[in-house]
Write an enzyme that holds these catalytic residues in place. Sequence first.
Site, PDB file in Angstrom:
ATOM      1  CG  MET A 186      -3.068  -4.758   8.814  1.00  0.00           C
ATOM      2  SD  MET A 186      -4.657  -4.170   8.219  1.00  0.00           S
ATOM      3  CE  MET A 186      -4.967  -2.811   9.385  1.00  0.00           C
ATOM      4  CB  SER A 187       1.362  -6.956   4.483  1.00  0.00           C
ATOM      5  OG  SER A 187       2.334  -5.934   4.586  1.00  0.00           O
TER       6      SER A 187
ATOM      7  CB  ALA B 194       1.530   1.376   4.207  1.00  0.00           C
TER       8      ALA B 194
ATOM      9  CE1 TYR C 149      -7.194  -6.468   3.609  1.00  0.00           C
ATOM     10  CE2 TYR C 149      -5.318  -6.145   5.084  1.00  0.00           C
ATOM     11  CZ  TYR C 149      -6.007  -5.831   3.922  1.00  0.00           C
ATOM     12  OH  TYR C 149      -5.507  -4.900   3.080  1.00  0.00           O
ATOM     13  CD  GLU C 150      -6.878  -9.326  -0.236  1.00  0.00           C
ATOM     14  OE1 GLU C 150      -7.174  -9.946  -1.279  1.00  0.00           O
ATOM     15  OE2 GLU C 150      -5.845  -8.647  -0.114  1.00  0.00           O
TER      16      GLU C 150
ATOM     17  CG  ASN D  35      -0.771   5.324   9.911  1.00  0.00           C
ATOM     18  OD1 ASN D  35      -0.575   4.604   8.928  1.00  0.00           O
ATOM     19  ND2 ASN D  35      -0.991   4.840  11.117  1.00  0.00           N
TER      20      ASN D  35
ATOM     21  CG  HIS E 247      -3.217  -7.319   2.577  1.00  0.00           C
ATOM     22  ND1 HIS E 247      -3.423  -6.734   1.353  1.00  0.00           N
ATOM     23  CD2 HIS E 247      -2.212  -6.628   3.170  1.00  0.00           C
ATOM     24  CE1 HIS E 247      -2.570  -5.721   1.205  1.00  0.00           C
ATOM     25  NE2 HIS E 247      -1.828  -5.634   2.292  1.00  0.00           N
TER      26      HIS E 247
ATOM     27  CB  SER F  47      -0.856   0.075   1.268  1.00  0.00           C
ATOM     28  OG  SER F  47      -1.617  -1.075   1.417  1.00  0.00           O
TER      29      SER F  47
ATOM     30  CG  HIS G  39      -2.958  -3.509  -2.782  1.00  0.00           C
ATOM     31  ND1 HIS G  39      -1.810  -4.148  -2.391  1.00  0.00           N
ATOM     32  CD2 HIS G  39      -3.333  -2.757  -1.742  1.00  0.00           C
ATOM     33  CE1 HIS G  39      -1.506  -3.801  -1.158  1.00  0.00           C
ATOM     34  NE2 HIS G  39      -2.415  -2.948  -0.741  1.00  0.00           N
TER      35      HIS G  39
ATOM     36  CG  HIS H 161      -6.750   2.124   2.496  1.00  0.00           C
ATOM     37  ND1 HIS H 161      -5.592   1.455   2.841  1.00  0.00           N
ATOM     38  CD2 HIS H 161      -6.901   1.940   1.165  1.00  0.00           C
ATOM     39  CE1 HIS H 161      -5.079   0.878   1.753  1.00  0.00           C
ATOM     40  NE2 HIS H 161      -5.856   1.178   0.723  1.00  0.00           N
TER      41      HIS H 161
HETATM   42  N1  HPA Z   1      -1.777  -0.160  11.484  1.00  0.00           N
HETATM   43  C1  HPA Z   1      -1.829  -1.300  10.754  1.00  0.00           C
HETATM   44  N2  HPA Z   1      -1.555  -1.330   9.456  1.00  0.00           N
HETATM   45  C2  HPA Z   1      -1.206  -0.187   8.863  1.00  0.00           C
HETATM   46  C3  HPA Z   1      -1.145   1.028   9.555  1.00  0.00           C
HETATM   47  C4  HPA Z   1      -1.444   1.032  10.944  1.00  0.00           C
HETATM   48  O1  HPA Z   1      -1.399   2.066  11.628  1.00  0.00           O
HETATM   49  N3  HPA Z   1      -0.769   1.982   8.664  1.00  0.00           N
HETATM   50  C5  HPA Z   1      -0.610   1.357   7.468  1.00  0.00           C
HETATM   51  N4  HPA Z   1      -0.873   0.048   7.584  1.00  0.00           N
END
Ligand code: HPA
Length: 268
Positions: free
Chosen positions: A207-208, A119, A91-92, A231, A89, A35, A67, A243
Amino acid sequence: SDVSNDAFALARDAADALRARTSIDSFDVALVMGSGWVPAADALGDPVTEVPVTDLPGFAPPAVEGHAGKIRVVECGGHRTLVFLGRTHLYEGRGPAAVVHGVRTAVAAGARTIVLTNAAGGLRPEHQRVGDPVLISDHLNLSGANPMTGASFLDLTEAYSGRLRALAKEVDPSLPEGVYAALRGPTYETPAEVRMLRTLGADIVGMSTVLETVAAREGGADVLGISLVTNIAAGLSDEPLDHEEVLEAGRASAGRMGALLRTVLSKL
Ligand code: HPA
């Protein structure tokens, strides 16, 4: 087991299809653009070819914005390079084998260096700025999943290659290192989870990546992992997280991240 044999056979089939589509017999390097990283791919060189992942056995169409679901072939730093524009991912809900299918395909196609980008949320805002990259030195796999099945064991003391990290730091000596914690998602962390992750020694959260690292190491490839801090982790800042913020930070840093990757590849 039959399940894992099927997964490796599917990756070999996908690698054969990739060879047929590109007329390239073997690849050296594969990059997975997470991402926010897809805009950085243009800095790696003009595409020799682009293959929609759904043209190859075993790949699902991308589920998440940002993506693109394509594999781009480039010649970068003298290496035949596969650039995955997007990933699957956990979570999919397609399971760990689907998450690592791209990495297994790249390994089956010859790649011995796998660059995983993502990310991530920053857990140490006192040391981190949004838009800065962090070299992944190690990980906490808190995703609850693992792509390896059956009774074989794998040492992960050097999950993220020290040699490749040293090389990245030659390119940019200011690059910090950090421990990446992976949760399954798709929920961002609660404030209590953020406190837990800080206590556990994590520096960044996402998450990856961790399952792909395991699959690459299982296949004998070396891994370079780079997170873009998009972030500050939820609960550490006053603003709610979405997102779009993650994608925007990626767009803003694309030039810098692309140049970093291109220069690292030129030193391989
Ligand atoms: N948490 C989890 N996954 C992420 C984040 C986050 O703050 N930022 C980008 N992917």
